[in-house]
Design a protein around this motif. Sequence first.
Motif, short mmCIF file in Angstrom:
data_model
loop_
_atom_site.label_atom_id
_atom_site.label_comp_id
_atom_site.label_asym_id
_atom_site.label_seq_id
_atom_site.Cartn_x
_atom_site.Cartn_y
_atom_site.Cartn_z
N HIS A 58 0.83 -1.21 0.00
CA HIS A 58 0.00 0.00 0.00
C HIS A 58 0.87 1.26 0.00
O HIS A 58 0.51 2.27 -0.61
CB HIS A 58 -0.95 0.00 1.20
CG HIS A 58 -2.23 -0.73 0.94
ND1 HIS A 58 -3.06 -0.42 -0.11
CD2 HIS A 58 -2.84 -1.77 1.59
CE1 HIS A 58 -4.12 -1.22 -0.10
NE2 HIS A 58 -4.00 -2.06 0.91
N SER B 26 -6.82 0.99 5.78
CA SER B 26 -7.51 0.03 4.92
C SER B 26 -8.64 -0.63 5.70
O SER B 26 -8.98 -0.20 6.80
CB SER B 26 -6.52 -1.01 4.40
OG SER B 26 -6.12 -1.82 5.47
N GLY B 27 -9.19 -1.70 5.12
CA GLY B 27 -10.28 -2.39 5.79
C GLY B 27 -9.79 -3.14 7.02
O GLY B 27 -10.53 -3.35 7.98
N GLY B 28 -8.53 -3.54 7.02
CA GLY B 28 -8.01 -4.34 8.13
C GLY B 28 -6.98 -3.62 8.97
O GLY B 28 -6.59 -4.10 10.05
N GLY C 61 -11.24 1.60 7.99
CA GLY C 61 -12.12 1.05 6.94
C GLY C 61 -13.18 0.13 7.53
O GLY C 61 -14.33 0.12 7.10
N GLU C 62 -12.76 -0.62 8.54
CA GLU C 62 -13.69 -1.54 9.21
C GLU C 62 -14.80 -0.73 9.90
O GLU C 62 -15.97 -1.13 9.88
CB GLU C 62 -12.87 -2.31 10.25
CG GLU C 62 -13.54 -3.49 10.88
CD GLU C 62 -12.59 -4.19 11.85
OE1 GLU C 62 -11.39 -3.79 11.95
OE2 GLU C 62 -13.04 -5.13 12.53
N ASP D 183 -17.15 0.31 7.31
CA ASP D 183 -17.95 -0.84 6.84
C ASP D 183 -19.04 -1.22 7.85
O ASP D 183 -20.19 -1.47 7.49
CB ASP D 183 -17.04 -2.05 6.57
CG ASP D 183 -16.12 -1.82 5.38
OD1 ASP D 183 -16.44 -0.96 4.54
OD2 ASP D 183 -15.07 -2.49 5.31
N PRO E 51 -18.96 -2.11 -0.04
CA PRO E 51 -18.13 -1.63 1.06
C PRO E 51 -18.66 -0.31 1.62
O PRO E 51 -19.20 0.52 0.89
CB PRO E 51 -16.76 -1.43 0.41
CG PRO E 51 -17.04 -1.20 -1.03
CD PRO E 51 -18.29 -1.96 -1.36
N PRO F 174 -17.04 3.97 0.64
CA PRO F 174 -17.59 4.76 -0.47
C PRO F 174 -19.07 5.08 -0.25
O PRO F 174 -19.54 6.16 -0.62
CB PRO F 174 -17.41 3.85 -1.69
CG PRO F 174 -16.41 2.82 -1.29
CD PRO F 174 -16.46 2.69 0.19
N GLU G 139 -19.26 7.90 2.21
CA GLU G 139 -18.77 9.13 1.54
C GLU G 139 -19.88 9.72 0.65
O GLU G 139 -20.14 10.92 0.67
CB GLU G 139 -17.53 8.82 0.70
CG GLU G 139 -16.97 10.05 0.02
CD GLU G 139 -15.60 9.81 -0.63
OE1 GLU G 139 -15.40 8.74 -1.23
OE2 GLU G 139 -14.75 10.72 -0.53
N GLY H 19 -3.91 2.63 1.15
CA GLY H 19 -5.04 1.81 1.60
C GLY H 19 -6.36 2.37 1.10
O GLY H 19 -6.45 3.53 0.70
N CYS I 143 -5.50 3.06 -4.56
CA CYS I 143 -5.61 3.09 -3.09
C CYS I 143 -6.11 1.74 -2.60
O CYS I 143 -5.59 1.16 -1.65
CB CYS I 143 -6.57 4.18 -2.64
SG CYS I 143 -5.92 5.84 -2.82
N ASP J 41 -7.01 -2.38 -2.98
CA ASP J 41 -6.08 -3.46 -3.30
C ASP J 41 -5.84 -3.62 -4.81
O ASP J 41 -6.79 -3.59 -5.61
CB ASP J 41 -6.62 -4.78 -2.73
CG ASP J 41 -6.57 -4.76 -1.21
OD1 ASP J 41 -5.96 -3.84 -0.64
OD2 ASP J 41 -7.15 -5.68 -0.60
#
Length: 356
Positions: free
Chosen positions: A115, A152-154, A179-180, A183, A194, A197, A200, A293, A324, A326
């Motif tokens: 990343h 990121s998500g993780g 990110g989590e 989500d 996800p 977005p 946002e 990420g 950004c 993956d």
Amino acid sequence: MRILGIETSCDETGAAIVEDGTKLISNVLSSSLKLHAETGGIIPETAAREQIKYIIPVISQAIKQTNIDTSKLDAIAVTVGPGLIGSLLVGVETAKTLSYVWSKPIIPVNHLIGHIYANFIEQTDCRLRTTAVDRRPSTVDITFPVIVLIVSGGHTDLVLMKNHKKLRWLGGTRDDAAGEAFDKIARLLDLGYPGGPAIEKASERGDTSSFRFPRPMMDSNDFDFSFSGLKTAVMRNVILRRQPKNLMGSFAFAQDDIADLSASVQQAIIDVLVTKTLKAAKQFMVKSILLGGGVAANELLRETLEVGCQKLEVKLFAPAKSLCTDNAAMIASAAFFNYKPVPWQKITANPELYFD
Ligand code: KG4
Ligand code: ZN
């Protein structure tokens, strides 16, 4: 040097060819996102089964797009972790097989380091420039030391990078990643997956000051983060505002509430990320900040950080939005700048891999 990158750490199947770590020659991505949107989150086995189907077509497409014969590839780079074990194995075992059959060196890459290197690919957006031409700088402009925010998500991590070889982890999330949080909160608001977005988008019509959500650990004396309390705070508000839709326990929201909740929660997350990143930049007196990420695609994060960077006279770099989230290009770039081939027999997937 031309490197074929392979990325399968989560729900994407990616292959890309990058020249000298910076020039994107081809980039192919297949995502099982639609399947996960149906279930409201990633089901690891579904992700891996899809990746088994797509890995070879995606790699052949990345090669076909270039008109470059495989003999002209110099090496293979593959994500070895962190990530979902089933997904990682698909990429790792495919890369090892290709390395053996084609007799090419293979470089294992940490997904989180990947990343960071999305910033070194030519399309990087340097926010501190004034003209459109200037906004596409060569990566030579990235002068060390730099502070990197990986969101990121993780993962949510702040890293001090003194050069390509010297990385110092400064802090990270103690519970949910940024990110989590997006989500999980999007799920509470029925906004789908996800969540980043979706929140946002919903925020565009919302008022950021409608709800005063906490800014967890924003002023703590370290570089750690915590986002799980935010989720609970949103949940409390959601429960108060939901109207029963039917007897089966389904609920409906007023659209204005969703927009206001989204805008307020997005602002809270961004305020914490920006405050801590700028604090790190000041403390370590860096000249550049790098974003990486999926959450780095968030426009409010990019804009707010840009304003803070201008005050500090620090350059802000953010990958093109498509790089950004993956992708395999960042894996090929990371391998070029950290060229350490390993015999294929010694390469294993490691879901728990982190910063050394
Ligand atoms: O880096 P990534 O593709 O996968 C991981 O390595 O985890 O990041 C995915 C995460 C998801 O949590 C997604 O909701 C978030 O990035 N994300 C965003 C945006 N685009 C993706 N979060 C906020 N704003 C966005 N525009
Ligand atoms: Zn990622």
